[in-house]
Scaffold this motif. Structure first.
Motif, PDB file in Angstrom:
ATOM      1  N   LYS A  55       0.483  -1.089   0.777  1.00 52.56           N
ATOM      2  CA  LYS A  55       0.044   0.174  -0.309  1.00 52.56           C
ATOM      3  C   LYS A  55       0.844   0.848   0.372  1.00 52.56           C
ATOM      4  N   LYS A  56       1.683   1.556   1.070  1.00 54.23           N
ATOM      5  CA  LYS A  56       3.181   2.788   0.989  1.00 54.23           C
ATOM      6  C   LYS A  56       3.061   2.494  -0.752  1.00 54.23           C
ATOM      7  N   LYS A  57       3.700   1.735  -1.394  1.00 56.76           N
ATOM      8  CA  LYS A  57       4.218   1.999  -2.369  1.00 56.76           C
ATOM      9  C   LYS A  57       3.069   2.285  -3.303  1.00 56.76           C
ATOM     10  N   ILE A  58       2.377   2.462  -3.340  1.00 54.42           N
ATOM     11  CA  ILE A  58       1.348   1.922  -4.460  1.00 54.42           C
ATOM     12  C   ILE A  58       0.409   3.871  -4.132  1.00 54.42           C
ATOM     13  N   GLU A  59       0.920   4.125  -3.186  1.00 54.00           N
ATOM     14  CA  GLU A  59       0.458   5.732  -2.483  1.00 54.00           C
ATOM     15  C   GLU A  59       1.342   6.330  -2.534  1.00 54.00           C
ATOM     16  N   SER A  60       2.707   6.114  -2.274  1.00 49.93           N
ATOM     17  CA  SER A  60       3.482   7.241  -3.149  1.00 49.93           C
ATOM     18  C   SER A  60       3.699   7.040  -4.752  1.00 49.93           C
ATOM     19  N   HIS A  61       3.735   5.923  -5.102  1.00 46.70           N
ATOM     20  CA  HIS A  61       3.629   5.758  -6.747  1.00 46.70           C
ATOM     21  C   HIS A  61       2.404   6.992  -7.185  1.00 46.70           C
ATOM     22  N   GLN A  62       1.733   6.903  -6.714  1.00 44.61           N
ATOM     23  CA  GLN A  62       0.469   7.507  -7.430  1.00 44.61           C
ATOM     24  C   GLN A  62       0.494   8.893  -7.425  1.00 44.61           C
ATOM     25  N   ARG A  63       0.958   9.618  -6.241  1.00 45.92           N
ATOM     26  CA  ARG A  63       0.859  10.434  -6.057  1.00 45.92           C
ATOM     27  C   ARG A  63       1.788  11.280  -6.184  1.00 45.92           C
ATOM     28  N   GLU A  64       3.129  10.853  -6.554  1.00 46.50           N
ATOM     29  CA  GLU A  64       4.484  10.941  -7.896  1.00 46.50           C
ATOM     30  C   GLU A  64       3.107  11.088  -9.499  1.00 46.50           C
ATOM     31  N   LYS A  65       3.196  10.006  -9.723  1.00 49.72           N
ATOM     32  CA  LYS A  65       2.292  10.138 -10.728  1.00 49.72           C
ATOM     33  C   LYS A  65       1.067  11.730 -11.175  1.00 49.72           C
ATOM     34  N   ALA A  66       0.272  11.771  -9.697  1.00 47.24           N
ATOM     35  CA  ALA A  66      -0.299  12.408  -9.995  1.00 47.24           C
ATOM     36  C   ALA A  66      -0.028  14.034  -9.803  1.00 47.24           C
ATOM     37  N   HIS A  67       1.058  14.762  -9.021  1.00 47.72           N
ATOM     38  CA  HIS A  67       2.255  15.463  -9.350  1.00 47.72           C
ATOM     39  C   HIS A  67       2.659  15.773 -10.590  1.00 47.72           C
ATOM     40  N   GLU A  68       3.328  14.894 -11.497  1.00 47.76           N
ATOM     41  CA  GLU A  68       3.235  15.030 -12.565  1.00 47.76           C
ATOM     42  C   GLU A  68       2.263  15.301 -13.886  1.00 47.76           C
ATOM     43  N   GLN A  69       1.662  15.023 -13.478  1.00 48.25           N
ATOM     44  CA  GLN A  69       0.332  15.166 -14.250  1.00 48.25           C
ATOM     45  C   GLN A  69      -0.022  16.830 -13.981  1.00 48.25           C
TER      46      GLN A  69
END
Length: 142
Positions: free
Chosen positions: A108-122
């Motif tokens: 869950k932690k990896k998935i959430e951090s990756h989703q935050r990174e993707k949202a920031h890039e988006q």
């Protein structure tokens, strides 16, 4: 011509003004306006077509994007897991490694951090696209 505002500087700069007849200016304005309207209509048609294609496919929004990215990762079309950001090594069978990783991808932690990174890039990409669209509209390119 415009003179520099500094008291010690007397240089001129600026653009030369050429006299153009009023009728020619009016024609140019009309040409530019029709070209801009044509470009806007073309872009609106592309946007409507894209929206219809998304509705037709039944996949809309972030879930659809994640589903498409997961399939691409599973079939070896991309090297990075869309859920957690895990990158496949170049050696061995990429499809098997991707399938095995997707079955075990539950951190869950990896998935959430990756989703935050993707949202920031988006968000950065959307802001950049918005600035470019605004600039294109001002310049009459869009």
């Amino acid at each position: 011509k415009i003179f520099c505002g500094n008291k010690g500087c007397k240089k001129e700069f600026g653009f030369m003004m050429y006299n153009v007849s009023e009728t020619r200016l009016k024609e140019l304005r009309e040409e530019l306006k029709t070209a801009q309207v044509r470009r806007m209509k073309k872009q609106e048609a592309l946007d409507r077509r894209s929206a219809r294609a998304q509705v037709k496919s039944g996949l809309i929004g972030a879930d659809a994007k994640l589903q498409q990215d997961t399939l691409s990762f599973k079939f070896g079309l991309c090297d990075k897991c869309p859920r957690c950001g895990y990158e496949i090594s170049g050696d061995g069978d990429a499809e098997e490694e991707a399938t095995a990783h997707l079955k075990e991808c539950t951190d869950k932690k990896k998935i959430e951090s990756h989703q935050r990174e993707k949202a920031h890039e988006q968000a950065l990409q959307e802001a950049k696209a918005k600035r470019q669209n605004a600039q294109a509209e001002v310049q009459g390119e869009k």
